[in-house]
Design an enzyme around this catalytic site. Structure first.
Site, PDB file in Angstrom:
ATOM      1  N   GLU A 177       0.808  -1.229   0.000  1.00  0.00           N
ATOM      2  CA  GLU A 177       0.000   0.000   0.000  1.00  0.00           C
ATOM      3  C   GLU A 177       0.839   1.276   0.000  1.00  0.00           C
ATOM      4  O   GLU A 177       0.552   2.222   0.735  1.00  0.00           O
ATOM      5  CB  GLU A 177      -0.973  -0.011   1.188  1.00  0.00           C
ATOM      6  CG  GLU A 177      -1.901  -1.220   1.157  1.00  0.00           C
ATOM      7  CD  GLU A 177      -2.884  -1.280   2.328  1.00  0.00           C
ATOM      8  OE1 GLU A 177      -2.831  -0.413   3.210  1.00  0.00           O
ATOM      9  OE2 GLU A 177      -3.696  -2.222   2.355  1.00  0.00           O
ATOM     10  N   ASN A 224       2.222  -5.107  -3.150  1.00  0.00           N
ATOM     11  CA  ASN A 224       0.818  -5.453  -2.867  1.00  0.00           C
ATOM     12  C   ASN A 224       0.005  -4.189  -2.580  1.00  0.00           C
ATOM     13  O   ASN A 224       0.460  -3.317  -1.833  1.00  0.00           O
ATOM     14  CB  ASN A 224       0.805  -6.369  -1.632  1.00  0.00           C
ATOM     15  CG  ASN A 224      -0.530  -7.037  -1.376  1.00  0.00           C
ATOM     16  OD1 ASN A 224      -1.114  -7.647  -2.272  1.00  0.00           O
ATOM     17  ND2 ASN A 224      -1.017  -6.931  -0.143  1.00  0.00           N
ATOM     18  N   HIS A 259     -10.238  -6.376  -2.000  1.00  0.00           N
ATOM     19  CA  HIS A 259     -11.285  -6.186  -0.980  1.00  0.00           C
ATOM     20  C   HIS A 259     -12.389  -5.384  -1.664  1.00  0.00           C
ATOM     21  O   HIS A 259     -12.274  -4.158  -1.816  1.00  0.00           O
ATOM     22  CB  HIS A 259     -10.742  -5.387   0.206  1.00  0.00           C
ATOM     23  CG  HIS A 259      -9.691  -6.107   0.985  1.00  0.00           C
ATOM     24  ND1 HIS A 259      -9.978  -7.204   1.765  1.00  0.00           N
ATOM     25  CD2 HIS A 259      -8.359  -5.898   1.105  1.00  0.00           C
ATOM     26  CE1 HIS A 259      -8.855  -7.637   2.344  1.00  0.00           C
ATOM     27  NE2 HIS A 259      -7.862  -6.869   1.953  1.00  0.00           N
ATOM     28  N   GLU A 312      -5.988 -10.893  -1.342  1.00  0.00           N
ATOM     29  CA  GLU A 312      -6.786 -10.699  -0.113  1.00  0.00           C
ATOM     30  C   GLU A 312      -8.264 -10.633  -0.443  1.00  0.00           C
ATOM     31  O   GLU A 312      -9.008  -9.820   0.114  1.00  0.00           O
ATOM     32  CB  GLU A 312      -6.365  -9.402   0.603  1.00  0.00           C
ATOM     33  CG  GLU A 312      -4.880  -9.325   0.894  1.00  0.00           C
ATOM     34  CD  GLU A 312      -4.454  -8.106   1.718  1.00  0.00           C
ATOM     35  OE1 GLU A 312      -5.324  -7.404   2.258  1.00  0.00           O
ATOM     36  OE2 GLU A 312      -3.238  -7.874   1.805  1.00  0.00           O
ATOM     37  N   ASP A 352     -12.047 -10.546  -0.609  1.00  0.00           N
ATOM     38  CA  ASP A 352     -13.327 -10.751   0.063  1.00  0.00           C
ATOM     39  C   ASP A 352     -14.350  -9.846  -0.610  1.00  0.00           C
ATOM     40  O   ASP A 352     -13.991  -8.874  -1.275  1.00  0.00           O
ATOM     41  CB  ASP A 352     -13.280 -10.576   1.597  1.00  0.00           C
ATOM     42  CG  ASP A 352     -12.631  -9.310   2.082  1.00  0.00           C
ATOM     43  OD1 ASP A 352     -12.580  -8.323   1.327  1.00  0.00           O
ATOM     44  OD2 ASP A 352     -12.178  -9.300   3.251  1.00  0.00           O
TER      45      ASP A 352
HETATM   46  C1  XIL Z   1      -6.242  -6.486   8.290  1.00  0.00           C
HETATM   47  C2  XIL Z   1      -6.577  -7.658   9.197  1.00  0.00           C
HETATM   48  O1  XIL Z   1      -7.454  -8.512   8.517  1.00  0.00           O
HETATM   49  C3  XIL Z   1      -7.197  -7.177  10.468  1.00  0.00           C
HETATM   50  O2  XIL Z   1      -7.362  -8.261  11.388  1.00  0.00           O
HETATM   51  C4  XIL Z   1      -6.323  -6.100  11.117  1.00  0.00           C
HETATM   52  O3  XIL Z   1      -6.979  -5.584  12.257  1.00  0.00           O
HETATM   53  C5  XIL Z   1      -6.054  -4.987  10.126  1.00  0.00           C
HETATM   54  O4  XIL Z   1      -5.461  -5.526   8.965  1.00  0.00           O
HETATM   55  N1  XIL Z   1      -4.909  -4.724   3.696  1.00  0.00           N
HETATM   56  C6  XIL Z   1      -3.903  -5.531   4.147  1.00  0.00           C
HETATM   57  C7  XIL Z   1      -4.132  -6.481   5.265  1.00  0.00           C
HETATM   58  O5  XIL Z   1      -2.820  -5.517   3.546  1.00  0.00           O
HETATM   59  O6  XIL Z   1      -2.957  -6.728   5.997  1.00  0.00           O
HETATM   60  C8  XIL Z   1      -5.232  -5.972   6.168  1.00  0.00           C
HETATM   61  O7  XIL Z   1      -5.503  -6.949   7.171  1.00  0.00           O
HETATM   62  C9  XIL Z   1      -6.465  -5.671   5.341  1.00  0.00           C
HETATM   63  C10 XIL Z   1      -6.196  -4.590   4.329  1.00  0.00           C
END
Ligand code: XIL
Length: 332
Positions: free
Chosen positions: A144, A185, A221, A251, A253
């Protein structure tokens, strides 16, 4: 009798498992996992072992977990996941080495010169990647770093070191484990647009300078609105392929407003399916990771109140339409 049968059946997923189906396709098929659930919730751990060939510690390999005090490393939670994975023949991906979030207080609140911060970064990456050498096959090296407007995020790394902290992080990681696959990422750059262009330009620059980067992670996400479009994600994967880079969905969802309706669950299923299909179709996408596989432990309701139901299994490990959609695309 019927009640006990229902309990016995709940969470029972059909064979062949998603893991077996993914293996046949040569796909690294993964999920984020939590050590606290792996060690206490046996339906959770047995589902991980049966359905996935890759795991990603959700928080256990973040800087605040690994180096809570400067110079004092705690690998206990990360090691527990790596040991679980090894015992079950599962690969491990690590995330992230450098980020603007979930850093320890000593780092966030400290004042350091450029040289001091470079030394801190080098020590951290060398120690962590060295500790997991040969055990963690892929790392998200930088997470990020691009802001939504396409500029580099104005965080402690950029302010104190300058944009070349990104090059350095990849160099340090490669030196510590030359066989690990190293990724940039990010979120919000999965399809096409300002942020995705900025990520493209960033990684094109890394490649041009000979920085050891293997690929780009698309977090994914998202919600079920249809954005990003599968066509844009495919184009983005393809232009990254032309740079000689791998891609991974890292990641995924798909959050829904709660309570989710049947029609929303059906839309969610098709969103999962289309992104998995993009990955399976792309010449350069060998990894598909979901940010959790059961709504029981998803981060979404805590992070975005009013939203949830974002994964492929419900709170009791029962299959949702998304599970069947994924299964179908894996060839089941
Ligand atoms: C999130 C976790 O899922 C949570 O449990 C934590 O509180 C915060 O981080 N982008 C990312 C992940 O790169 O590492 C994050 O994970 C979600 C967003």
């Amino acid at each position: 009798m019927l009640a006990s049968l229902a309990v016995a059946l709940s969470g029972c997923l059909p064979t062949p498992s998603l893991r077996d189906l993914a293996n046949r396709k040569g796909l690294a098929f993964g999920t984020a996992v939590r050590e606290s659930a792996l060690s206490t919730d046996s339906p959770y751990s047995s589902t991980v072992a049966s359905q996935f060939n890759l795991v990603v510690p959700e928080n256990e390999l973040k800087w605040d977990a690994l180096e809570p005090q400067q110079g004092t490393f705690d690998f206990s939670q990360g090691d527990a996941i790596v040991n679980f994975a090894a015992a079950n023949g599962i690969a491990v991906k690590g995330t992230p080495l450098v980020w603007d979030s979930q850093n320890p207080a000593w780092l966030t609140n400290g004042t350091f010169t450029r040289d001091q911060l470079i030394a801190i970064l080098q020590t951290y990456i060398t120690t962590v990647v060295g500790h997991y050498k040969g055990k963690v096959a892929q790392w998200d090296v930088v997470n990020e770093a691009v802001a939504d407007d396409g500029t580099l995020r104005n965080d402690v790394w950029l302010q104190a070191i300058g944009p070349d902290y990104i090059d350095m992080a990849f160099e340090f990681a490669h030196e510590a484990d030359p066989n690990a696959k190293l990724f940039y990422n990010d979120y919000g750059g999965e399809g096409l647009g300002t942020k995705s262009d900025a990520i493209y330009n960033l990684v094109a620059g890394l490649k041009q300078r000979g920085v050891p980067i293997d690929g780009v992670g698309l977090q994914m996400h998202i919600d079920a609105s249809g954005s990003p479009s599968p066509a844009d994600v495919a184009s983005n994967m393809s232009r990254l392929n032309a740079l000689g880079l791998q891609t991974a969905i890292t990641e995924m969802d798909v959050r829904l407003p709660l309570p989710a309706t049947n029609s929303e669950l059906a839309s969610q299923a098709s969103v999962y399916q289309s992104m998995l299909r993009d990955c399976l179709t792309a010449a350069n996408c060998g990894t598909f990771v979901m940010w959790g596989f059961t709504d029981k432990y998803s981060w979404i309701p805590g992070f975005l109140p009013g939203y949830g139901a974002a994964t492929m299994l419900d709170d009791s490990f029962n299959a949702k339409p998304a599970y069947y959609a994924i299964r179908q695309d894996l060839g089941g």
